[in-house]
Motif scaffolding. Structure first.
Motif, PDB file in Angstrom:
ATOM      1  N   GLN A 179       0.845  -1.187  -0.037  1.00  0.00           N
ATOM      2  CA  GLN A 179      -0.071   0.092   0.036  1.00  0.00           C
ATOM      3  C   GLN A 179       0.764   1.415   0.018  1.00  0.00           C
ATOM      4  OE1 GLN A 179      -2.689  -0.247   3.450  1.00  0.00           O
ATOM      5  NE2 GLN A 179      -3.737  -1.877   2.417  1.00  0.00           N
ATOM      6  N   THR A 180       1.879   1.061   0.470  1.00  0.00           N
ATOM      7  CA  THR A 180       2.730   2.312   0.825  1.00  0.00           C
ATOM      8  C   THR A 180       3.627   2.528  -0.700  1.00  0.00           C
ATOM      9  OG1 THR A 180       3.244   1.872   3.233  1.00  0.00           O
ATOM     10  CG2 THR A 180       4.863   3.433   1.981  1.00  0.00           C
ATOM     11  N   ALA A 181       3.837   1.385  -1.268  1.00  0.00           N
ATOM     12  CA  ALA A 181       4.683   1.524  -2.516  1.00  0.00           C
ATOM     13  C   ALA A 181       3.905   1.982  -3.454  1.00  0.00           C
ATOM     14  CB  ALA A 181       5.154   0.279  -2.689  1.00  0.00           C
ATOM     15  N   SER A 182       2.354   1.937  -3.217  1.00  0.00           N
ATOM     16  CA  SER A 182       1.466   2.123  -4.513  1.00  0.00           C
ATOM     17  C   SER A 182       1.639   3.850  -4.864  1.00  0.00           C
ATOM     18  CB  SER A 182      -0.124   2.088  -4.133  1.00  0.00           C
ATOM     19  OG  SER A 182      -0.375   2.839  -2.916  1.00  0.00           O
ATOM     20  N   GLY A 183       2.114   4.536  -3.907  1.00  0.00           N
ATOM     21  CA  GLY A 183       2.384   6.003  -4.263  1.00  0.00           C
ATOM     22  C   GLY A 183       3.801   6.248  -4.781  1.00  0.00           C
ATOM     23  N   ARG A 184       4.433   5.160  -4.868  1.00  0.00           N
ATOM     24  CA  ARG A 184       6.183   5.148  -5.259  1.00  0.00           C
ATOM     25  C   ARG A 184       6.251   4.825  -6.524  1.00  0.00           C
ATOM     26  NH1 ARG A 184       9.008   2.527  -0.360  1.00  0.00           N
ATOM     27  NH2 ARG A 184      11.044   3.131  -1.484  1.00  0.00           N
ATOM     28  N   THR A 185       7.315   5.494  -7.198  1.00  0.00           N
ATOM     29  CA  THR A 185       7.496   5.047  -8.652  1.00  0.00           C
ATOM     30  C   THR A 185       8.507   3.643  -8.730  1.00  0.00           C
ATOM     31  OG1 THR A 185       7.504   7.383  -9.237  1.00  0.00           O
ATOM     32  CG2 THR A 185       8.857   5.593 -10.842  1.00  0.00           C
ATOM     33  N   VAL A 186       8.157   2.629  -9.049  1.00  0.00           N
ATOM     34  CA  VAL A 186       8.715   1.394  -9.394  1.00  0.00           C
ATOM     35  C   VAL A 186       9.465   1.467 -10.412  1.00  0.00           C
ATOM     36  CG1 VAL A 186       8.382  -1.075  -9.233  1.00  0.00           C
ATOM     37  CG2 VAL A 186       6.681   0.297  -7.883  1.00  0.00           C
ATOM     38  N   TRP A 187      10.713   0.875 -10.382  1.00  0.00           N
ATOM     39  CA  TRP A 187      11.628   1.131 -11.609  1.00  0.00           C
ATOM     40  C   TRP A 187      11.143  -0.157 -12.618  1.00  0.00           C
ATOM     41  CZ3 TRP A 187      16.791   0.545  -8.420  1.00  0.00           C
ATOM     42  CH2 TRP A 187      17.084   1.672  -7.617  1.00  0.00           C
ATOM     43  N   GLU A 188      11.848  -0.196 -13.785  1.00  0.00           N
ATOM     44  CA  GLU A 188      11.329  -1.282 -14.600  1.00  0.00           C
ATOM     45  C   GLU A 188      12.004  -2.822 -14.346  1.00  0.00           C
ATOM     46  OE1 GLU A 188      13.509  -0.316 -18.079  1.00  0.00           O
ATOM     47  OE2 GLU A 188      12.202   1.440 -18.573  1.00  0.00           O
ATOM     48  N   ARG A 189      12.697  -2.784 -13.283  1.00  0.00           N
ATOM     49  CA  ARG A 189      13.220  -3.976 -12.752  1.00  0.00           C
ATOM     50  C   ARG A 189      12.691  -3.965 -11.619  1.00  0.00           C
ATOM     51  NH1 ARG A 189      17.422  -2.634 -16.127  1.00  0.00           N
ATOM     52  NH2 ARG A 189      17.761  -4.165 -17.527  1.00  0.00           N
ATOM     53  N   PRO A 190      11.610  -4.493 -10.984  1.00  0.00           N
ATOM     54  CA  PRO A 190      10.746  -4.291  -9.864  1.00  0.00           C
ATOM     55  C   PRO A 190      11.544  -5.097  -8.644  1.00  0.00           C
ATOM     56  CG  PRO A 190       9.486  -5.921 -11.082  1.00  0.00           C
ATOM     57  CD  PRO A 190      10.456  -5.132 -12.028  1.00  0.00           C
ATOM     58  N   ILE A 191      12.247  -6.300  -9.048  1.00  0.00           N
ATOM     59  CA  ILE A 191      12.842  -6.862  -7.912  1.00  0.00           C
ATOM     60  C   ILE A 191      14.245  -6.127  -7.504  1.00  0.00           C
ATOM     61  CG2 ILE A 191      14.106  -9.132  -7.457  1.00  0.00           C
ATOM     62  CD1 ILE A 191      12.576 -10.520  -9.325  1.00  0.00           C
ATOM     63  N   LEU A 192      14.964  -5.393  -8.392  1.00  0.00           N
ATOM     64  CA  LEU A 192      16.076  -4.718  -8.025  1.00  0.00           C
ATOM     65  C   LEU A 192      15.551  -3.356  -7.188  1.00  0.00           C
ATOM     66  CD1 LEU A 192      19.168  -4.070  -8.311  1.00  0.00           C
ATOM     67  CD2 LEU A 192      18.638  -3.067 -10.410  1.00  0.00           C
ATOM     68  N   TRP A 193      14.470  -3.140  -7.574  1.00  0.00           N
ATOM     69  CA  TRP A 193      14.041  -1.891  -6.866  1.00  0.00           C
ATOM     70  C   TRP A 193      13.588  -2.318  -5.483  1.00  0.00           C
ATOM     71  CZ3 TRP A 193       8.646  -1.460  -4.850  1.00  0.00           C
ATOM     72  CH2 TRP A 193       8.514  -0.285  -4.192  1.00  0.00           C
ATOM     73  N   ARG A 194      13.121  -3.498  -5.235  1.00  0.00           N
ATOM     74  CA  ARG A 194      12.498  -3.747  -3.851  1.00  0.00           C
ATOM     75  C   ARG A 194      13.831  -4.046  -3.027  1.00  0.00           C
ATOM     76  NH1 ARG A 194      12.368  -8.961  -1.514  1.00  0.00           N
ATOM     77  NH2 ARG A 194      10.897  -9.058  -0.030  1.00  0.00           N
ATOM     78  N   GLU A 195      14.802  -4.474  -3.556  1.00  0.00           N
ATOM     79  CA  GLU A 195      16.284  -4.832  -2.954  1.00  0.00           C
ATOM     80  C   GLU A 195      16.911  -3.663  -2.493  1.00  0.00           C
ATOM     81  OE1 GLU A 195      17.171  -7.907  -2.067  1.00  0.00           O
ATOM     82  OE2 GLU A 195      15.312  -8.630  -2.951  1.00  0.00           O
ATOM     83  N   ILE A 196      16.943  -2.402  -3.332  1.00  0.00           N
ATOM     84  CA  ILE A 196      17.663  -1.192  -2.983  1.00  0.00           C
ATOM     85  C   ILE A 196      16.654  -0.168  -2.250  1.00  0.00           C
ATOM     86  CG2 ILE A 196      18.648   0.428  -3.969  1.00  0.00           C
ATOM     87  CD1 ILE A 196      19.557  -1.051  -6.211  1.00  0.00           C
ATOM     88  N   CYS A 197      15.350   0.039  -2.577  1.00  0.00           N
ATOM     89  CA  CYS A 197      14.461   1.010  -2.139  1.00  0.00           C
ATOM     90  C   CYS A 197      13.599   0.891  -0.985  1.00  0.00           C
ATOM     91  CB  CYS A 197      13.678   1.537  -3.357  1.00  0.00           C
ATOM     92  SG  CYS A 197      14.905   2.446  -4.543  1.00  0.00           S
ATOM     93  N   THR A 198      13.626  -0.509  -0.629  1.00  0.00           N
ATOM     94  CA  THR A 198      12.730  -1.079   0.471  1.00  0.00           C
ATOM     95  C   THR A 198      13.559  -1.814   1.224  1.00  0.00           C
ATOM     96  OG1 THR A 198      12.229  -3.300  -0.531  1.00  0.00           O
ATOM     97  CG2 THR A 198      10.753  -1.276  -1.026  1.00  0.00           C
ATOM     98  N   GLN A 199      13.100  -1.957   2.604  1.00  0.00           N
ATOM     99  CA  GLN A 199      13.581  -2.867   3.808  1.00  0.00           C
ATOM    100  C   GLN A 199      13.186  -4.105   3.345  1.00  0.00           C
ATOM    101  OE1 GLN A 199      12.593  -0.910   7.407  1.00  0.00           O
ATOM    102  NE2 GLN A 199      14.075   0.743   6.960  1.00  0.00           N
ATOM    103  N   ALA A 200      13.529  -4.958   2.399  1.00  0.00           N
ATOM    104  CA  ALA A 200      13.528  -6.222   2.296  1.00  0.00           C
ATOM    105  C   ALA A 200      13.830  -7.321   3.193  1.00  0.00           C
ATOM    106  CB  ALA A 200      13.791  -6.552   0.616  1.00  0.00           C
ATOM    107  N   TYR A 201      15.107  -6.907   3.809  1.00  0.00           N
ATOM    108  CA  TYR A 201      15.771  -7.691   4.693  1.00  0.00           C
ATOM    109  C   TYR A 201      15.819  -7.237   5.991  1.00  0.00           C
ATOM    110  CZ  TYR A 201      17.774 -10.342   0.751  1.00  0.00           C
ATOM    111  OH  TYR A 201      17.546 -11.066  -0.680  1.00  0.00           O
ATOM    112  N   GLY A 202      14.867  -6.530   6.633  1.00  0.00           N
ATOM    113  CA  GLY A 202      14.829  -5.599   7.649  1.00  0.00           C
ATOM    114  C   GLY A 202      15.709  -4.726   7.800  1.00  0.00           C
ATOM    115  N   ARG A 203      16.025  -4.040   8.952  1.00  0.00           N
ATOM    116  CA  ARG A 203      16.600  -3.210   9.401  1.00  0.00           C
ATOM    117  C   ARG A 203      18.023  -3.373   9.818  1.00  0.00           C
ATOM    118  NH1 ARG A 203      12.173   0.446  13.021  1.00  0.00           N
ATOM    119  NH2 ARG A 203      10.651   0.645  11.507  1.00  0.00           N
TER     120      ARG A 203
END
Length: 345
Positions: A285-309
């Protein structure tokens, strides 16, 4: 009585596997290739002309082999000890061990020593090779014994630290990263404190004894510390005893906390999965207002806390380790000798 059935089982079953004999033969073969390469680097195809040349070649090959073996023992001790417990957690079989009547010492020390059996094998098979190098000259039998003792103490403290981190943390990535980075930071802190206190001071000698590489350098180059003596003493008792006490301390604390830390996620797996699902929904829901890159997996790894803090702590540990390395390099004098006669300090 302390190690328990986990260690006894691995001790009896391990030699039956083909990889046990492959490890013994493969390590000796690797040392042979290393020694041949070192001899070719030093002399090439030329024959040493004097006894002094043979002695210098023996000392050079001995130093090269000892430093390589200590690094190998430290790395494999950490990975094997931490990896064996992380594997139990990934397979969710650690909860079965906790349900048995195994004592904490058997669960911690026995499991750790069982995972270190390949490391002990490497140390044992290296002894005949080092004794063969003694035939070239320039090496004392006491040096070989102290080198093996330092490697053994380093393996024990590495196994104790790996067990501590593996029982403390849950995820395999965190376990391995904390184990390796913790070992590097420990050596950096020891060297920094020893340098600030002064190598000649009591505190500097006490703290510096916890660095296995410093102890190994003192054993390999005894004349550097006792140049005024005709027969320098070769001893590494402070380092061996210090590392042994540190290993016992880590094992003791882990035995005290092992059933407090575990089980955790293995018992409340459904609750954790529900929480992770809720967090993933909130993140979407939070990411719905954010621009996702053409490679969503790479965007998730870099721009989100996929592995925790905690990934931020690991990154900070990397930068801290790099700072210790730069500090060590900055303290080297301009006329420092070459490492193994080849690499500049």
């Amino acid at each position: 009585m302390i190690t328990g059935p986990l260690f006894v089982r691995e001790l009896l079953i391990g030699p039956r596997h083909l990889k046990h004999f492959g490890l013994r033969a493969g390590y000796v073969f690797a040392l042979g290739v290393l020694l041949y390469t070192g001899a070719q680097t030093a002399f090439g195809f030329a024959v040493p002309r004097s006894v002094g040349d043979m002695a210098r070649l023996g000392a050079y090959l001995f130093n090269l082999t000892c430093y390589l073996q200590l690094t190998l023992v430290l790395a494999t001790g950490l990975i094997f000890s931490a990896g064996s417990i992380a594997q139990e957690k990934d397979r969710r079989t650690l909860i079965l061990l906790l349900m048995t009547d195994l004592r904490a010492t058997e669960l911690v020390i026995g499991k750790s020593l069982a995972s270190l059996l390949p490391v002990f094998t490497v140390i044992a098979v290296s002894f005949p090779v080092l004794c063969l190098l003694r035939m070239l000259g320039g090496i004392l039998l006491s040096q070989i014994l102290w080198v093996e003792a330092i490697c053994l103490a380093t393996a024990l403290v590495a196994g104790a630290w790996g067990s501590f981190v593996a029982y403390w943390r849950e995820k395999t990535f965190q376990i391995l990263s904390f184990s390796l980075l913790g070992a590097g930071l420990f050596i950096g802190v020891v060297e920094t404190v020893s340098a600030l206190a002064g190598p000649a001071s009591t505190a500097g000698r006490f703290v510096g004894a916890l660095d296995p590489y410093r102890a190994l350098a003192e054993v390999l180059e005894p004349m550097a510390l006792s140049a005024s003596l005709s027969e320098p003493t070769i001893s590494a008792w402070p380092s061996v005893l210090g590392l042994g006490v540190l290993a016992l301390g880590l094992w003791g604390y882990t035995c005290w906390r092992v059933r407090v830390w575990n089980p955790s996620r293995t018992v409340y797996i459904q609750v954790e999965e529900h929480k992770e699902g809720a967090e993933a929904a909130a993140e979407s829901q939070t990411a719905s207002g954010r621009t996702v890159w053409e490679r969503p997996i790479l965007w998730r790894e870099i721009c989100t806390q996929a592995y925790g803090r905690k990934v931020g702590l690991i990154k900070a540990a990397y930068f801290l380790f790099a700072g210790f390395a730069l500090l060590w390099l900055s303290r080297l004098p301009a006329d420092s000798p070459l490492v193994f006669g080849m690499v500049s300090g």
